[in-house]
Motif scaffolding. Sequence first.
Motif, mmCIF file in Angstrom:
data_model
loop_
_atom_site.group_PDB
_atom_site.id
_atom_site.type_symbol
_atom_site.label_atom_id
_atom_site.label_comp_id
_atom_site.label_asym_id
_atom_site.label_seq_id
_atom_site.Cartn_x
_atom_site.Cartn_y
_atom_site.Cartn_z
ATOM 1 N N ALA A 60 0.834 -1.165 -0.119
ATOM 2 C CA ALA A 60 -0.030 0.082 -0.071
ATOM 3 C C ALA A 60 0.719 1.282 -0.016
ATOM 4 O O ALA A 60 0.595 2.331 -0.659
ATOM 5 C CB ALA A 60 -0.961 0.096 1.177
ATOM 6 N N LEU A 61 1.904 1.378 0.740
ATOM 7 C CA LEU A 61 2.756 2.389 0.848
ATOM 8 C C LEU A 61 3.633 2.800 -0.618
ATOM 9 O O LEU A 61 3.781 3.702 -0.925
ATOM 10 C CB LEU A 61 3.849 2.220 1.915
ATOM 11 N N CYS A 62 3.870 1.574 -0.938
ATOM 12 C CA CYS A 62 4.467 1.766 -2.618
ATOM 13 C C CYS A 62 3.619 2.426 -3.366
ATOM 14 O O CYS A 62 4.067 3.242 -4.194
ATOM 15 C CB CYS A 62 4.847 0.278 -2.890
ATOM 16 N N ARG A 63 2.350 1.904 -3.273
ATOM 17 C CA ARG A 63 1.403 2.591 -4.220
ATOM 18 C C ARG A 63 1.296 4.265 -3.966
ATOM 19 O O ARG A 63 1.243 5.031 -5.083
ATOM 20 C CB ARG A 63 -0.009 1.994 -4.267
ATOM 21 N N VAL A 64 1.156 4.428 -2.850
ATOM 22 C CA VAL A 64 1.252 5.882 -2.441
ATOM 23 C C VAL A 64 2.462 6.524 -2.831
ATOM 24 O O VAL A 64 2.350 7.881 -3.503
ATOM 25 C CB VAL A 64 0.866 5.851 -0.782
ATOM 26 N N ALA A 65 3.546 6.150 -2.687
ATOM 27 C CA ALA A 65 4.835 6.547 -3.025
ATOM 28 C C ALA A 65 4.876 7.056 -4.490
ATOM 29 O O ALA A 65 5.466 7.772 -4.901
ATOM 30 C CB ALA A 65 6.031 5.609 -2.566
ATOM 31 N N GLU A 66 4.275 6.492 -5.311
ATOM 32 C CA GLU A 66 4.166 6.764 -6.780
ATOM 33 C C GLU A 66 3.605 8.003 -7.034
ATOM 34 O O GLU A 66 3.736 8.525 -8.142
ATOM 35 C CB GLU A 66 3.556 5.670 -7.743
ATOM 36 N N THR A 67 2.567 8.330 -6.201
ATOM 37 C CA THR A 67 1.785 9.598 -6.400
ATOM 38 C C THR A 67 1.892 10.723 -5.352
ATOM 39 O O THR A 67 1.417 11.806 -5.594
ATOM 40 C CB THR A 67 0.315 9.236 -6.852
ATOM 41 N N VAL A 68 2.744 10.457 -4.499
ATOM 42 C CA VAL A 68 2.612 11.486 -3.452
ATOM 43 C C VAL A 68 3.365 12.754 -3.648
ATOM 44 O O VAL A 68 4.257 12.748 -4.350
ATOM 45 C CB VAL A 68 3.341 10.810 -2.197
ATOM 46 N N PRO A 69 2.428 13.881 -3.428
ATOM 47 C CA PRO A 69 3.084 15.292 -3.708
ATOM 48 C C PRO A 69 4.350 15.638 -3.036
ATOM 49 O O PRO A 69 5.042 16.592 -3.262
ATOM 50 C CB PRO A 69 1.787 16.163 -3.696
ATOM 51 N N ASP A 70 4.517 15.346 -1.721
ATOM 52 C CA ASP A 70 5.431 15.711 -0.724
ATOM 53 C C ASP A 70 6.126 14.788 -0.173
ATOM 54 O O ASP A 70 5.464 13.746 0.738
ATOM 55 C CB ASP A 70 4.932 16.569 0.115
#
Length: 338
Positions: A60-70
């Motif tokens: 889940a964190l890997c997926r978020v890491a692809e699009t996280v703005p900051d």
Amino acid sequence: MRRLASVIAFLMMASLAAADEPVQLLDFDDLDGWAADDHAAALSVFRNTCMDLEGSDWAALCRVAETVPDARTFFELFFRPVLIGGESPALFTGYYEPELRGSRRRTGRYRFPVYRMPPEVTGQWLSRQEIEQTRVLEGRGLEIAWVDDPVELFFLQIQGSGRITLAEGGALRVGYGGRNGHEYRSVGQELVRRGVYQPHQVSAQVIQSWVRRNPLEGRALLHHNPSYVFFREVEITDPNLGPLGAMNRNITPHRSIAVDPDFTPLGAPVWIEKDGSGPIRRLMIAQDTGGAIQGAQRADIFYGYGDAAGEAAGVIRDPGRMMVLLPIERAHQMIPDA
């Protein structure tokens, strides 16, 4: 090189580590220099291997890491710093990817072989001295290339990977292919034990110089380390990329570290506070391992490739502390009462 453990195995390991080593949950305000780091650079390196971390929380964190703005917000929102075994100072060393001169063919100049791992090697096999004195590997087609300097070949084995500039033109890269099962023994520490140098005087360059000045004693000194590393040829898709680490991904200078995976999961972010000469406060990613890297507070910093990187890495032997960043729930599982 070890593969990633399963989630269950990691949680079992974590509980054992907690039992054997003190574990402390920290806040990001406890990390010296955290706010000043380039978190976006660390996030970019984290993305290179996050898909190889096992577990639904990591996925889940890997997926978020692809699009996280900051990037800084990403780490502070989803992770907690965990200090394992921090009652004694950490030990930071450096490593690099050597560049050697060699050939695909044996010649008068290029006569020291870089070997693939023979199929019969399982468990503890012949020592370095026995391999070299019995010539058990010769004439079996195990040679990847020949190089012109046995001392540089020895340090290639310590580093575990390197590039060889070929006399025929072009270059090849070799990566770790296995070892003979003997534990690594430091020749630098042996020189200190003999009274040749003081601990602060020892570096890779100093050892190389001493061995070349004392060829007979130098050969015996190298045999003090019974560990022998075999290699495999690795395709160079981009000469600007670093060598492959334990996760079979390219590692990044000044952002990748080798760790002991019994305490730090490969692929996890790790905050390091290296003291000594040239202090470092930086978020690294644990993407490699090494035979001499053992313990919760132990890390090897990757400095890049070539002579300049080797000179920088060779003098690093500094104290400090390191904290692994774990997903919040996983971090709390490290401490039953948290």
